[in-house]
Design a protein around this motif. Structure first.
Motif, mmCIF file in Angstrom:
data_model
loop_
_atom_site.group_PDB
_atom_site.id
_atom_site.type_symbol
_atom_site.label_atom_id
_atom_site.label_comp_id
_atom_site.label_asym_id
_atom_site.label_seq_id
_atom_site.Cartn_x
_atom_site.Cartn_y
_atom_site.Cartn_z
ATOM 1 N N VAL A 1 -7.709 5.978 -8.128
ATOM 2 C CA VAL A 1 -6.933 4.781 -7.825
ATOM 3 C C VAL A 1 -7.874 3.594 -7.755
ATOM 4 C CG1 VAL A 1 -5.334 3.778 -6.200
ATOM 5 C CG2 VAL A 1 -5.414 6.245 -6.523
ATOM 6 N N HIS B 1 2.157 12.597 -9.066
ATOM 7 C CA HIS B 1 2.921 11.369 -8.900
ATOM 8 C C HIS B 1 2.160 10.222 -9.507
ATOM 9 C CE1 HIS B 1 5.612 13.269 -6.052
ATOM 10 N NE2 HIS B 1 4.535 13.829 -5.530
ATOM 11 N N HIS C 1 6.031 5.995 -7.244
ATOM 12 C CA HIS C 1 6.557 7.254 -7.730
ATOM 13 C C HIS C 1 6.688 7.186 -9.240
ATOM 14 C CE1 HIS C 1 7.562 9.164 -3.914
ATOM 15 N NE2 HIS C 1 7.488 7.926 -3.500
ATOM 16 N N ARG D 1 -12.699 15.473 -5.587
ATOM 17 C CA ARG D 1 -11.386 15.228 -4.991
ATOM 18 C C ARG D 1 -10.293 15.858 -5.831
ATOM 19 N NH1 ARG D 1 -11.218 14.515 0.021
ATOM 20 N NH2 ARG D 1 -13.006 13.329 0.655
ATOM 21 N N ALA E 1 -5.635 22.833 -3.977
ATOM 22 C CA ALA E 1 -4.666 22.811 -2.883
ATOM 23 C C ALA E 1 -3.261 23.085 -3.381
ATOM 24 C CB ALA E 1 -4.713 21.460 -2.191
ATOM 25 N N GLY E 2 -3.088 23.166 -4.639
ATOM 26 C CA GLY E 2 -1.799 23.570 -5.170
ATOM 27 C C GLY E 2 -0.830 22.429 -5.323
ATOM 28 N N ASP E 3 -1.360 21.256 -5.643
ATOM 29 C CA ASP E 3 -0.477 20.128 -5.814
ATOM 30 C C ASP E 3 0.029 20.129 -7.244
ATOM 31 O OD1 ASP E 3 -0.560 16.828 -6.466
ATOM 32 O OD2 ASP E 3 0.621 17.567 -4.792
ATOM 33 N N PRO F 1 0.805 -1.228 0.000
ATOM 34 C CA PRO F 1 0.000 0.000 0.000
ATOM 35 C C PRO F 1 0.830 1.266 0.000
ATOM 36 C CG PRO F 1 0.010 -0.977 2.160
ATOM 37 C CD PRO F 1 0.797 -1.890 1.298
ATOM 38 N N ILE F 2 1.671 1.416 -0.985
ATOM 39 C CA ILE F 2 2.419 2.661 -1.135
ATOM 40 C C ILE F 2 2.260 3.101 -2.587
ATOM 41 C CG2 ILE F 2 4.681 3.739 -1.066
ATOM 42 C CD1 ILE F 2 5.487 1.713 1.029
ATOM 43 N N TYR F 3 1.893 4.345 -2.771
ATOM 44 C CA TYR F 3 1.731 4.845 -4.144
ATOM 45 C C TYR F 3 3.072 4.827 -4.848
ATOM 46 C CZ TYR F 3 -2.768 6.631 -2.657
ATOM 47 O OH TYR F 3 -4.023 6.748 -2.195
ATOM 48 N N PRO G 1 -8.976 0.429 -6.081
ATOM 49 C CA PRO G 1 -8.713 -0.146 -4.757
ATOM 50 C C PRO G 1 -8.180 -1.571 -4.818
ATOM 51 C CG PRO G 1 -11.060 0.259 -5.077
ATOM 52 C CD PRO G 1 -10.361 0.831 -6.262
ATOM 53 N N ASP H 1 -0.180 24.612 2.263
ATOM 54 C CA ASP H 1 -1.628 24.530 2.280
ATOM 55 C C ASP H 1 -2.020 23.469 3.283
ATOM 56 O OD1 ASP H 1 -1.456 21.949 1.077
ATOM 57 O OD2 ASP H 1 -0.929 23.024 -0.771
ATOM 58 N N LYS I 1 -3.748 10.146 -1.028
ATOM 59 C CA LYS I 1 -2.882 11.068 -1.752
ATOM 60 C C LYS I 1 -3.463 12.477 -1.764
ATOM 61 C CE LYS I 1 0.722 11.347 -4.416
ATOM 62 N NZ LYS I 1 1.827 10.476 -4.711
ATOM 63 N N PRO J 1 2.586 9.266 0.143
ATOM 64 C CA PRO J 1 2.434 8.075 -0.696
ATOM 65 C C PRO J 1 2.221 6.791 0.101
ATOM 66 C CG PRO J 1 4.443 9.281 -1.236
ATOM 67 C CD PRO J 1 3.918 9.865 0.013
ATOM 68 N N ASN J 2 2.846 6.695 1.246
ATOM 69 C CA ASN J 2 2.674 5.478 2.030
ATOM 70 C C ASN J 2 1.340 5.544 2.766
ATOM 71 O OD1 ASN J 2 2.802 3.319 3.673
ATOM 72 N ND2 ASN J 2 4.889 3.690 4.395
ATOM 73 N N ILE J 3 0.395 4.731 2.262
ATOM 74 C CA ILE J 3 -0.962 4.824 2.833
ATOM 75 C C ILE J 3 -0.944 4.467 4.309
ATOM 76 C CG2 ILE J 3 -3.336 4.054 2.575
ATOM 77 C CD1 ILE J 3 -2.708 3.251 -0.242
ATOM 78 N N LEU K 1 -16.617 8.689 -2.869
ATOM 79 C CA LEU K 1 -16.221 10.060 -3.093
ATOM 80 C C LEU K 1 -16.537 10.406 -4.544
ATOM 81 C CD1 LEU K 1 -12.477 10.185 -3.855
ATOM 82 C CD2 LEU K 1 -13.822 8.090 -3.843
ATOM 83 N N HIS L 1 -7.777 18.787 -4.944
ATOM 84 C CA HIS L 1 -6.368 18.507 -5.040
ATOM 85 C C HIS L 1 -5.661 19.615 -5.828
ATOM 86 C CE1 HIS L 1 -3.342 15.001 -5.524
ATOM 87 N NE2 HIS L 1 -2.806 16.063 -4.972
ATOM 88 N N ILE M 1 -7.427 3.958 0.244
ATOM 89 C CA ILE M 1 -6.586 3.739 -0.934
ATOM 90 C C ILE M 1 -6.792 4.842 -1.949
ATOM 91 C CG2 ILE M 1 -6.178 2.163 -2.859
ATOM 92 C CD1 ILE M 1 -6.881 -0.115 -0.963
ATOM 93 N N GLN M 2 -8.029 5.284 -2.062
ATOM 94 C CA GLN M 2 -8.299 6.239 -3.131
ATOM 95 C C GLN M 2 -7.951 7.669 -2.777
ATOM 96 O OE1 GLN M 2 -12.377 5.287 -3.969
ATOM 97 N NE2 GLN M 2 -11.773 4.094 -5.762
ATOM 98 N N ALA N 1 -1.872 8.425 -9.586
ATOM 99 C CA ALA N 1 -2.749 8.885 -8.521
ATOM 100 C C ALA N 1 -3.373 10.221 -8.872
ATOM 101 C CB ALA N 1 -1.954 9.022 -7.233
ATOM 102 N N THR O 1 2.692 18.458 -8.303
ATOM 103 C CA THR O 1 3.584 17.343 -8.595
ATOM 104 C C THR O 1 2.777 16.071 -8.777
ATOM 105 O OG1 THR O 1 3.839 17.109 -6.234
ATOM 106 C CG2 THR O 1 5.601 18.247 -7.398
#
Lengths: 497, 522, 184, 256, 81
Positions: C127, C119, C69, C106, C113-115, C65-67, C129, D215, D49, D55-57, C101, C110, D45-46, C122, C117
């Motif tokens: 995503v 990755h 890179h 979302r 919020a000024g993201d 469970p890690i997104y 599940p 933020d 992020k 990244p590490n949920i 959701l 996102h 999971i969704q 995602a 980057t």
């Protein structure tokens, strides 16, 4: 008695003695002031009780007040009606007399822990009045338990081995039966009626329970309030005679045992209602138990040599008179049993006072030692004779009236056998009391014994004289008591067979 | 800050504990004031919270602000039942803190700092357990309170206390692990950890008959029962409480078992729902009979004990039987259930009062035996008064709270027709009466009663010359200890007198969930 | 027999082992005479439960469970190309599926919020599940492991204390000593 | 023997129950089992992020969504340390009869200079790795807890290979109690700060107000790092404290 | 995830658990318990629970075993069962 007014007087009357505990404890180093506090409290209490008399007797209204509301139907509350006032009157008037007597007695014997004694005495009086004024079964139970507990230190006052066993029996019976029988019955009633335990002239259980349930409840409640000394739960009473005599006098002739029968009276009149019981036809079970107790206790009393024990068994018999009376369900019997509370109280307390006075003066406990005392102690033994007459039911003493009513009631109910029980036991009363009087007045004093024998301290003699006179007075003016008893029948017509 | 009161109740003792750790190294005397401060803050927050609950109904608080969807974050949910329990915990622990003014019975007297840190964290754990609405969070907090209580027990100076603590650890771990396992099963079947989330899924028709949910229920119940010391699983309790330091046992004994009874009630109420528990499962008869055995066994074993604290320990086991049985009576008006909740409140104060009294005696006599109390009425009238009030409450004499809790429980028993339970309750009251009057008798008369050969001639001693028993060896009771005792005795009476009000509060939460009434449960 | 094996044993193999481990641990906790052995049993008991939880969260064909890179994206696709296909198929109808959701919301949040980057996928797609193992049991079990070691530590301290007082760690000997001191 | 039978019964009953339950289990690895397809885990999971930028949920769930749990997890560790000190630590005043046995382990175990020197070289590397684990917990497995344990283990290694005294010289009792408290305080302090800003406990988003140029999402990410550092401090201190007490029977002298 | 690997580890788990409880030398028992922890940590890593595996490696196989050994050194190495 349908109308009622709200007033805090019953609460204050009840609290008067409880609050007296504080000065009693504070003034423990000053015996005179301490006992003065007791007297003041007693006087205040009596005045408060008397002040309710015109309202209750004259205007025929009950006095009510609620201390705590527990649920919307259940509360800790007071309600003063005829029966309650009658009992309160007896208890509070005799308290003053007993206080005087206990001063004489305790000082005469130089007893230890007198402060504790007076303090708990006051507390038990409060509990007694609380029972008398209870408006519902819960309040009644509360004060009933309070009385059991607050009298324990009095019963075991001597703190010796005998007191320990006596006290143990005392509590075992009283607490045991009330927890094992009365409490479940209480909750059962509560569950059956949907939350109400308020005494009502027609009985709050009426219509809520069936035949079997009613019988169970009646038995549970009657035996649960075992202060009434009904056999087989009577043996606490002789055991409690280890207490100092004033305690025996007030508590075991007036407060404790009378609270027991008072509770049973309430159960019959307030919980079930006489009409309802008549309809169910279950009261005769209690009648027979009571009749058995009357006869057997009289027989046992005859065989006792210890004076106080004889008086104790006599008390058991007399209490069962009352229970028997109310279980007959007829008007005169019920009225008679209410009156008997007062009549017997005056008679029996005199007898106990006398027993105590004899003990203080001579140290004698046994009947066989009483020969010839009458000449040396004329007041004491004279009062004893009057007390004996009252308990036996001879004129000119008040005991006559209540017995008369009871016997009348038995006849009215058509119970000839039970009527005979009354008559026979009255004869037995005479048989076990008058030999004592005879012994005291007509047998010679044993040779060379107690040359300096004289009357007990004045503080002892005055109270017993007063109560003896009271017994006689009640013969002439029984009206007050009868009126108060009658108040219980105003709303419902007298039950006649 | 009223909005934040749910979390303040929980974290105030936590902050106090951490500060006590920081400051206590240098200034030992700062620990007690910090303890009191933390608990007072908790108590006031709990009161504010309870008023809010009364005004607005159930209060929900989402930690971290994660409020949707349900169960993402951890939720605290306060209704009148746990609002009440929070206040009770706060008051009892405050009383215990007052009592612990000079900790006693520990092996090492220099460990006040450790003691107070553990004390506060135990309180924080108990508050957390009570407030939370998340099944797993409950587990973590159970472990917080368990670990602290292991340590508090093991700090005792008695040799046997260490063995008791070890058994406590083993049993406690089994209990907590069973709970964890049960939660795992539930999570597997429902995918939720929030109590409400679980309840919704569990009561769906297709999950209703799931064997795994049933197994989960059994595991959770067994785990919680081990922690409450329900009878056959009680082994750890009597020794642990009896040999714990005095000051620890005044906190542990009133609160630990009671809070876990609350946990059981919360699980029945919120995790599975009363419909599931009473209508789907219909096990109430079995559990009530188990509780009857618990009540009788606890009472009868208590009769055979000669040590005061151990006897009280067995009485707690009987009381737990009352509560578990009451909660499972399943009578129409849920009187047993509500009575059990009321009994949590009243028993907490009763036990607190009795253990404080026992603690004072221990400090005085250095001996736990009941026999050492001879003539105690004369020597320590105030302490005995406290013991008397507590004892009367245990017996169930009005107007103490013990009477009213019995009242409601017996009513539940009668309504549901469980006569065995009613009889067991009455027998146990009688046994309590015997037990306590034995103590009172010893305390009133003394071990060797003075023989009066004949009153006629031996009335030698006046008030001043009463027989003086041999003076005990220990220290005189601290005034603060007496204050604590009087406080808890006072609360016993107060709760008894205002029982109607308390029951009303409890009903506010329980009645709408009653599965036996016509209105469909929420 | 084979059918039983396939329907009961194989798909639940982890669960059966956890049952066995749990029973071993519990048995040791109750019956072992040596206190340290009891504690080892306790730890086995606790790890069995953790094993159960972790087994719950396993998904066939899912990864840790890690997104990912961005720079890892390629290697991932290479390594488990089957997974990637699977993922693509799933995600297409997942985005219109009844998710809790609203993905658009979302994403909007996102972006606001000024993201800046993005990755991996995602940021681009919702995503799927099924792609990651269930993280929740892992989180819970981290806590449980911590609790386990804390309990073990406290229990070991109590063991040392018992040894200090009784000079032994055998339960039977300790009980005998207690009995003796009670009589003596 | 009675215990054995009891054990058998208990284990048998438990086993029977567990077996009974297994029948209803979802198939192992089923992605659509209620737990795996549940609303909650799907959400994590969704949205992790987008919500937290981590990244590490697992780290995100641990330190943010279920941060309250983790705070108490830290407290559990803290309790373990305090409890062991409360139970075992022998302070100045010892009641008679409770004197710990004095002994010198050096007499029994040979002191090996090779091991000692090697470890002295390794220890800095271990510590560096521990810090890396903490710092990189957002992106890879690891976090405050694991890092803390490793850092604590490095001190334990010093204590094992040279002796307890030299380890305690670096990390004295006062110091480790202080650091343990401080670590837990850092964690709960984050909660308190959010309370002071009027948001719910541990709602880190609001901390963007005091963090430079962030933020709400990044504030969450940074706060998680802060919180993890708190966890690390507590765990490091307590792990070493536990070892120090257990190995020296609470005397903090001698050691293994 | 490779199920063959999985099953082998699981079987070894049971074996190590039993051995660590059967061995009478407590020091060996602690060491074997460390092996057990290490195996279970492998298992978790293989099941995708990397964080749990990491923690278990640090805590179960590392620190727990050290605590156990410390206690064994300070008490008694022999066990009666």
């Amino acid at each position: 008695m349908e109308t009622s007014v709200h007033s805090w007087i019953p609460l204050w009357a009840c609290l008067a003695s409880l609050l007296a505990v504080i000065p009693i404890v504070v003034l423990r180093k000053e015996p005179f002031l301490r006992e003065g506090a007791t007297f003041v409290a007693g006087a205040v209490k009596l005045v408060l009780v008397l002040s309710m008399l015109p309202l209750v007797l004259g205007k025929k209204t009950a006095i009510e007040c609620t201390l705590f509301q527990i649920t919307d139907q259940l509360s800790i509350s007071f309600r003063v009606d005829g029966l309650g006032l009658l009992f309160a009157l007896v208890a509070s008037s005799l308290w003053i007399v007993t206080s005087l007597y206990s001063i004489g007695y305790m000082r005469g014997l130089n007893e230890h822990s007198q402060t504790r004694f007076f303090a708990f005495f006051a507390v038990s009086l409060s509990a007694t009045l609380g029972v008398a004024f209870s408006a519902n079964l819960l309040t009644l139970y509360l004060f009933y338990e309070m009385l059991s507990l607050s009298t324990y230190p009095l019963v075991t006052h001597h703190q010796d081995k005998e007191a320990r066993t006596g006290g143990r029996t005392y509590l075992c019976y009283l607490l045991g039966t009330s927890i094992a029988f009365a409490l479940p019955a209480l909750i059962f009633c509560y569950a059956k009626t949907g939350g109400s335990l308020q005494f009502a002239p027609e009985g709050f259980l009426a219509g809520h329970v069936g035949h079997v349930a009613a019988l169970c409840l009646l038995l549970l409640l009657t035996f649960g309030f075992s202060k009434a000394g009904l056999m087989p739960f009577h043996s606490w009473l002789p055991a409690a005679m280890v207490a100092p005599t004033p305690v025996s006098a007030l508590l075991h002739a007036v407060a404790v045992v009378k609270v027991g029968v008072f509770c049973i009276l309430r159960v019959f009149t307030g919980v079930f209602g006489l009409e309802f019981l008549k309809e169910l036809d279950i009261a005769s079970v209690i009648s027979w138990v009571a009749a058995f107790t009357v006869v057997v206790s009289s027989l046992i009393a005859m065989s006792q040599d210890n004076l106080k024990r004889r008086l104790a068994f006599s008390t058991i018999g007399q209490l069962s008179y009352i229970v028997l009376g109310v279980s007959l369900l007829s008007y005169h019997a019920v009225a008679g049993s209410m009156m008997h509370i007062a009549m017997h109280a005056f008679g029996k307390i005199t007898l106990f006072f006398c027993a105590g006075a004899i003990f203080v003066a001579t140290g004698k406990k046994y009947i066989s030692q009483l020969n010839g005392l009458g000449k040396k102690m004329p007041f004491t033994m004279g009062a004893f004779a009057i007390g004996a007459m009252s308990v036996t039911g001879l004129p000119p003493t008040g005991g006559l009236w209540s017995k008369f009513y009871l016997i009348w009631g038995a006849a009215e109910a058509g119970q000839i056998v039970l009527m005979c029980v009354y008559l026979v036991s009255s004869v037995l009363n005479g048989v076990y009391f008058f030999p004592i009087v005879y012994r005291a007045f007509f047998k010679p004093l044993p040779e060379g014994e107690m040359p300096g024998l004289k009357e007990a301290p004045t503080a002892c003699v005055i109270p017993l004289t007063v109560t003896a006179v009271g017994s006689v007075l009640l013969f002439f003016v029984p009206g007050l008591l009868l009126d108060l008893a009658n108040l219980m029948f105003v709303s419902t017509p007298p039950v006649t067979p | 800050m009223a909005d934040q009161s749910p979390v303040i109740v929980v974290v105030a003792p936590l902050f106090a504990a951490l500060l006590a750790g920081l400051i206590g190294m240098r200034e030992k005397r700062a620990c007690l004031p910090l303890t009191l401060l933390g608990l007072v803050v908790s108590l006031s927050a709990a009161i504010v919270l309870f008023r809010r609950v009364l005004a607005e109904g159930e209060v929900r608080y989402f930690l971290g602000g994660w409020d949707k969807p349900l169960g993402i974050g951890i939720e605290l949910r306060i209704d009148t039942v746990n609002g009440l329990v929070l206040i009770v915990i706060a008051i009892v622990s405050l009383i215990s803190a007052i009592f612990s003014f000079r900790p006693h019975g520990q092996r090492d007297t220099e460990k006040n700092m450790h003691f107070y840190i553990l004390f506060l964290l135990l309180c924080a754990g108990l508050f957390g357990i009570t407030a939370t609405a998340d099944a797993f969070n409950l587990y973590v907090l159970v472990e917080v309170s368990s670990l602290t209580s292991y340590a508090l027990v093991a700090m005792g100076s008695l040799r046997r206390g260490t063995v008791a603590a070890f058994n406590y650890i083993i049993m406690g771990t089994i209990g907590a692990s069973f709970y964890l396992l049960g939660v795992g099963y539930l999570y597997m079947q429902t995918g939720a950890l929030n109590m409400e989330g679980i309840r919704v899924v569990v009561n769906q028709p297709d999950v209703l008959a799931s064997k795994a949910v049933l197994v989960a229920f059994v595991f959770i119940l067994t785990g919680v029962w081990i922690k409450t010391a329900f009878f056959p699983l009680h082994g750890w309790l009597p020794n642990a409480y009896a040999y714990a330091p005095t000051t620890s046992s005044t906190l542990l004994a009133p609160l630990m078992t009671k809070v876990f009874v609350y946990v059981m009630i919360r699980i029945m109420l919120s995790v599975f729902g009363l419909v599931w528990v009473f209508e789907h499962l219909s096990w109430s008869h079995i559990v009530v009979w188990l509780s009857v055995i618990a009540i009788l066994a606890g009472s009868i074993i208590a009769l055979t004990q000669t040590e005061l604290k151990k006897m009280l320990g067995f009485l707690i086991i009987a009381e737990v039987g009352y509560m578990v049985g009451g909660a499972w009576l399943a009578d129409e008006g849920l009187w047993g259930f509500k009575g059990a909740i009321y009994h949590i409140v009243s028993d907490a104060f009763m036990t607190s009062c009795l253990f404080i009294a026992a603690g004072i005696f221990y400090r005085r006599h250095d001996c736990h035996d009941i026999a050492s109390l001879d003539g105690a009425f004369k020597r320590m009238p105030l302490t005995m008064t406290g013991l008397l009030v507590g004892g009367l409450a245990m017996i169930g004499v009005p107007p103490t709270c013990g009477f009213f809790s019995k009242w409601y429980l017996i009513r539940g028993g009668i309504d549901s027709g469980h006569w065995g339970y009613v009889v067991a309750l009455i027998i146990s009251s009688l046994v309590n009466a015997v037990l306590f009057f034995r103590i009172f008798e010893i305390a009133f008369f003394g071990k060797k009663p003075v023989e009066h050969a004949d009153h006629g001639d031996s009335h030698g001693h006046g008030e001043e010359h009463a027989p003086a028993p041999a003076e005990p060896t220990g220290q005189a009771p601290m005034p603060t200890a007496l204050v604590a005792l009087m406080l808890s005795a006072g609360f016993i009476l107060l709760i008894g007198i205002f029982n109607g009000q308390i029951m009303e509060w409890i009903s506010l939460t329980v009645d709408p969930l009653n599965p036996f009434t016509k209105t469909p449960p929420l | 027999m084979r059918e039983f094996f396939e329907s009961y044993i194989v798909p639940y193999f982890n669960f059966w082992v956890y049952v066995i481990l749990m029973m071993i641990g519990m048995f040791a906790m109750i019956t072992k005479n040596n206190l340290i052995k009891k504690l080892i049993g306790m730890s086995i008991f606790q790890t069995a439960i953790i094993l159960f939880y972790v087994s719950l969260g396993v998904k066939d064909g899912a990864t840790i469970p890690i997104y990912f890179h961005e720079h890892k994206e390629e290697s991932h696709a290479e390594g488990t190309s089957e997974d990637a296909h699977h993922k693509e198929e799933e995600s297409s109808h997942e985005s219109v599926g009844p998710g809790i959701l609203t993905d658009a919301e979302r994403k909007q949040a996102h972006l606001e919020a000024g993201d800046h980057t993005p990755h991996g996928e995602a940021a681009g797609h919702a995503v799927n599940p099924d792609e990651f193992t269930n993280p929740l049991p892992h989180v819970l079990m981290l806590t449980a492991i911590v609790v386990g070691v804390a309990t073990l530590g406290v229990a070991l301290a109590v063991c040392q204390l018992i040894y200090r007082e009784f000079g032994t760690l055998e339960e039977s000997e300790i009980l005998t000593q207690i009995k003796q001191s009670n009589h003596g | 023997m009675g215990m054995r039978i009891l054990g058998f019964i208990a284990v048998f009953v438990t086993g029977a129950l567990l077996t009974y339950g297994v029948a209803d289990f979802p198939k192992w690895g089923d992605p659509h089992s209620p737990a795996n397809a549940g609303e909650v885990s799907t959400y994590f999971i969704q949205n992790t992020k987008a919500d937290t930028h981590v990244p590490n949920i697992v780290t995100a769930v641990l330190a943010d969504y279920r941060g309250y749990d983790t705070m108490f997890e830290t407290v559990v560790i803290f309790i373990a340390g305090v409890a062991i000190m409360a139970i075992l630590r022998v302070l100045a005043t010892i009641p008679p009869g409770h004197q710990p046995v004095q002994y010198d382990p050096r007499k029994k175990i040979a002191y090996d200079p090779i091991i000692s020197v090697t470890c002295r070289l390794i220890v800095p590397v271990i510590q560096l790795f521990a810090l890396y684990v903490v710092a990189h917990g957002h992106h890879s497995p690891g976090g405050g807890f694991q890092g803390g344990v490793i850092l604590g283990a490095s001190f334990i290694l010093i204590a094992i290979t040279s002796n307890l005294r030299s380890a305690l010289r670096r990390f004295s009792e006062k110091r480790f109690i202080f650091i343990a408290c401080a670590g837990a305080l850092i964690y709960s302090g984050f909660g308190l700060t959010t309370l002071l800003f009027g948001r719910n406990f541990l709602d880190y988003g609001v901390l963007s107000k005091i963090m430079f140029d962030t933020d709400e999402v990044m504030a969450r990410s940074h706060s998680m790092l802060g919180v993890e550092i708190g966890v690390m401090l507590t765990v490091t201190a307590i792990m070493f404290a536990i070892y120090a007490n257990l190995s020296s029977r609470g005397a903090l002298r001698g050691g293994l | 995830m490779i199920w063959q690997f999985d099953i082998i580890i699981l079987i070894f788990l049971v074996i190590t658990a039993v051995i660590s409880l059967r061995v009478r030398d407590l020091l060996s028992a602690s060491m074997i318990f460390g092996v057990y922890s290490f195996l279970i940590c492998l298992l978790w890593a293989e099941m995708g629970a990397v964080d749990v595996a990491f923690t278990e490696a640090a805590v179960g196989a590392g620190v727990s075993a050290v605590f156990l050994i410390a206690t064994v050194f300070n008490t008694n190495r022999r066990s009666s069962d």
